[in-house]
Design an enzyme around this catalytic site. Structure first.
Site, PDB file in Angstrom:
ATOM      1  N   LYS A   9      20.859  39.474  39.454  1.00  0.00           N
ATOM      2  CA  LYS A   9      20.145  39.744  38.209  1.00  0.00           C
ATOM      3  C   LYS A   9      18.878  38.897  38.065  1.00  0.00           C
ATOM      4  O   LYS A   9      18.690  37.911  38.792  1.00  0.00           O
ATOM      5  CB  LYS A   9      21.098  39.499  37.030  1.00  0.00           C
ATOM      6  CG  LYS A   9      22.289  40.478  36.984  1.00  0.00           C
ATOM      7  CD  LYS A   9      23.130  40.253  35.731  1.00  0.00           C
ATOM      8  CE  LYS A   9      24.310  41.208  35.666  1.00  0.00           C
ATOM      9  NZ  LYS A   9      25.099  41.020  34.413  1.00  0.00           N
ATOM     10  N   TYR A  49      23.715  50.996  32.542  1.00  0.00           N
ATOM     11  CA  TYR A  49      24.610  50.315  31.591  1.00  0.00           C
ATOM     12  C   TYR A  49      25.034  51.231  30.442  1.00  0.00           C
ATOM     13  O   TYR A  49      25.448  50.745  29.386  1.00  0.00           O
ATOM     14  CB  TYR A  49      23.937  49.050  31.058  1.00  0.00           C
ATOM     15  CG  TYR A  49      24.079  47.851  31.983  1.00  0.00           C
ATOM     16  CD1 TYR A  49      25.339  47.348  32.318  1.00  0.00           C
ATOM     17  CD2 TYR A  49      22.970  47.207  32.514  1.00  0.00           C
ATOM     18  CE1 TYR A  49      25.485  46.255  33.153  1.00  0.00           C
ATOM     19  CE2 TYR A  49      23.099  46.098  33.355  1.00  0.00           C
ATOM     20  CZ  TYR A  49      24.365  45.629  33.657  1.00  0.00           C
ATOM     21  OH  TYR A  49      24.505  44.539  34.476  1.00  0.00           O
ATOM     22  N   ASN A 112      23.880  36.137  33.488  1.00  0.00           N
ATOM     23  CA  ASN A 112      25.002  35.638  34.279  1.00  0.00           C
ATOM     24  C   ASN A 112      24.895  35.965  35.773  1.00  0.00           C
ATOM     25  O   ASN A 112      25.898  36.068  36.466  1.00  0.00           O
ATOM     26  CB  ASN A 112      26.332  36.096  33.675  1.00  0.00           C
ATOM     27  CG  ASN A 112      26.462  37.604  33.629  1.00  0.00           C
ATOM     28  OD1 ASN A 112      25.578  38.313  34.092  1.00  0.00           O
ATOM     29  ND2 ASN A 112      27.561  38.089  33.093  1.00  0.00           N
ATOM     30  N   HIS A 115      25.997  41.203  38.966  1.00  0.00           N
ATOM     31  CA  HIS A 115      26.845  42.326  38.539  1.00  0.00           C
ATOM     32  C   HIS A 115      27.710  42.740  39.720  1.00  0.00           C
ATOM     33  O   HIS A 115      27.237  42.728  40.865  1.00  0.00           O
ATOM     34  CB  HIS A 115      25.996  43.530  38.120  1.00  0.00           C
ATOM     35  CG  HIS A 115      26.784  44.816  38.107  1.00  0.00           C
ATOM     36  ND1 HIS A 115      27.553  45.183  37.039  1.00  0.00           N
ATOM     37  CD2 HIS A 115      26.969  45.768  39.063  1.00  0.00           C
ATOM     38  CE1 HIS A 115      28.173  46.327  37.332  1.00  0.00           C
ATOM     39  NE2 HIS A 115      27.833  46.709  38.552  1.00  0.00           N
ATOM     40  N   GLU A 126      27.779  53.820  41.320  1.00  0.00           N
ATOM     41  CA  GLU A 126      26.685  52.845  41.282  1.00  0.00           C
ATOM     42  C   GLU A 126      25.966  52.776  42.628  1.00  0.00           C
ATOM     43  O   GLU A 126      24.742  52.680  42.674  1.00  0.00           O
ATOM     44  CB  GLU A 126      27.231  51.477  40.866  1.00  0.00           C
ATOM     45  CG  GLU A 126      27.705  51.476  39.412  1.00  0.00           C
ATOM     46  CD  GLU A 126      28.427  50.189  38.986  1.00  0.00           C
ATOM     47  OE1 GLU A 126      28.830  50.137  37.816  1.00  0.00           O
ATOM     48  OE2 GLU A 126      28.585  49.270  39.812  1.00  0.00           O
TER      49      GLU A 126
HETATM   50  P1  ATP Z   1      28.959  43.166  35.146  1.00  0.00           P
HETATM   51  O1  ATP Z   1      29.303  44.540  34.596  1.00  0.00           O
HETATM   52  O2  ATP Z   1      27.490  42.808  34.988  1.00  0.00           O
HETATM   53  O3  ATP Z   1      29.475  42.959  36.529  1.00  0.00           O
HETATM   54  P2  ATP Z   1      31.168  42.103  33.703  1.00  0.00           P
HETATM   55  O4  ATP Z   1      31.917  43.290  34.193  1.00  0.00           O
HETATM   56  O5  ATP Z   1      31.726  40.732  33.949  1.00  0.00           O
HETATM   57  O6  ATP Z   1      29.700  42.070  34.263  1.00  0.00           O
HETATM   58  P3  ATP Z   1      30.769  43.543  31.214  1.00  0.00           P
HETATM   59  O7  ATP Z   1      31.719  43.369  30.104  1.00  0.00           O
HETATM   60  O8  ATP Z   1      30.815  44.787  32.039  1.00  0.00           O
HETATM   61  O9  ATP Z   1      30.874  42.234  32.140  1.00  0.00           O
HETATM   62  O10 ATP Z   1      29.316  43.372  30.602  1.00  0.00           O
HETATM   63  C1  ATP Z   1      28.179  43.784  31.333  1.00  0.00           C
HETATM   64  C2  ATP Z   1      27.097  42.744  31.179  1.00  0.00           C
HETATM   65  O11 ATP Z   1      26.651  42.728  29.826  1.00  0.00           O
HETATM   66  C3  ATP Z   1      27.525  41.311  31.467  1.00  0.00           C
HETATM   67  O12 ATP Z   1      27.529  40.967  32.819  1.00  0.00           O
HETATM   68  C4  ATP Z   1      26.470  40.535  30.693  1.00  0.00           C
HETATM   69  O13 ATP Z   1      25.238  40.462  31.422  1.00  0.00           O
HETATM   70  C5  ATP Z   1      26.274  41.408  29.467  1.00  0.00           C
HETATM   71  N1  ATP Z   1      27.117  40.942  28.366  1.00  0.00           N
HETATM   72  C6  ATP Z   1      28.457  41.107  28.254  1.00  0.00           C
HETATM   73  N2  ATP Z   1      28.923  40.552  27.113  1.00  0.00           N
HETATM   74  C7  ATP Z   1      27.839  40.034  26.487  1.00  0.00           C
HETATM   75  C8  ATP Z   1      27.638  39.324  25.269  1.00  0.00           C
HETATM   76  N3  ATP Z   1      28.648  39.031  24.461  1.00  0.00           N
HETATM   77  N4  ATP Z   1      26.379  38.948  24.948  1.00  0.00           N
HETATM   78  C9  ATP Z   1      25.323  39.242  25.743  1.00  0.00           C
HETATM   79  N5  ATP Z   1      25.438  39.913  26.923  1.00  0.00           N
HETATM   80  C10 ATP Z   1      26.670  40.291  27.289  1.00  0.00           C
HETATM   81 MG    MG Z   2      31.137  45.306  34.042  1.00  0.00          MG
END
Ligand code: ATP
Ligand code: MG
Length: 137
Positions: A9, A49, A112, A115, A126
């Site tokens: 990212k 997303y 973070n 992904h 994807e």
């Molecule tokens: P990813 O899908 O990116 O691999 P993940 O599966 O751990 O991460 P998801 O719950 O799918 O997390 O959320 C997708 C992304 O949205 C997260 O990686 C983060 O960048 C963002 N995100 C999730 N929760 C929050 C939050 N509370 N505040 C801001 N951004 C968030």
């Molecule tokens: Mg996810």
């Protein structure tokens, strides 16, 4: 053998951490079989997303993902989907285990660093969204 889709990212590409993150991916036994740097459009990020479109952080997430180029990757290995999520660590770096990518590099729950696909169906979708079959050998 399984494939998963990964994104390094903007917070990580901006800090020149692609190689450091790739080292952790390879140390986890995953092979990077395709990789390219792209700058996502707003539409691409919104589509990618789409599952999160009703979440309060959706706008912020899309803005973040288009703020800088990202590196999109296909990873291959035994149980690649779970293996990658294990080495990524928890979504919120504050909850991530020692030695994970997010523990070491992530800046916040939003920024973070990586992904990773969460299931075989999403991995296939994807991968196909960002790579053509010709790019995958
Ligand atoms: P990813 O899908 O990116 O691999 P993940 O599966 O751990 O991460 P998801 O719950 O799918 O997390 O959320 C997708 C992304 O949205 C997260 O990686 C983060 O960048 C963002 N995100 C999730 N929760 C929050 C939050 N509370 N505040 C801001 N951004 C968030
Ligand atoms: Mg996810």
């Amino acid at each position: 053998i399984q494939r998963t889709f990964s994104i390094i990212k903007p917070d990580a590409t901006k800090r020149n951490l692609t190689g450091a993150i790739n080292a952790k991916i390879e140390a986890a036994g995953l092979r990077i079989i395709a990789q390219k740097r792209i700058h996502m459009t707003q539409k691409q990020a919104e589509t990618f997303y789409g599952v999160h479109k009703d979440r309060p952080f959706f706008g912020e997430l899309v803005e973040f993902m288009i703020s800088e180029p990202v590196v999109v990757q296909v990873l291959e290995g035994e149980n690649a989907i779970k293996a990658y999520r294990d080495v990524m660590g928890a979504t919120n770096p504050a909850d991530a285990d020692e030695g994970t990518i997010r523990k070491e590099f992530a800046q916040s729950v939003g920024e973070n660093s990586v992904h990773g696909s969460d299931a075989p169906e999403t991995a296939a979708e994807e991968i196909a969204y960002f790579f053509s079959g010709l790019e995958l050998v």
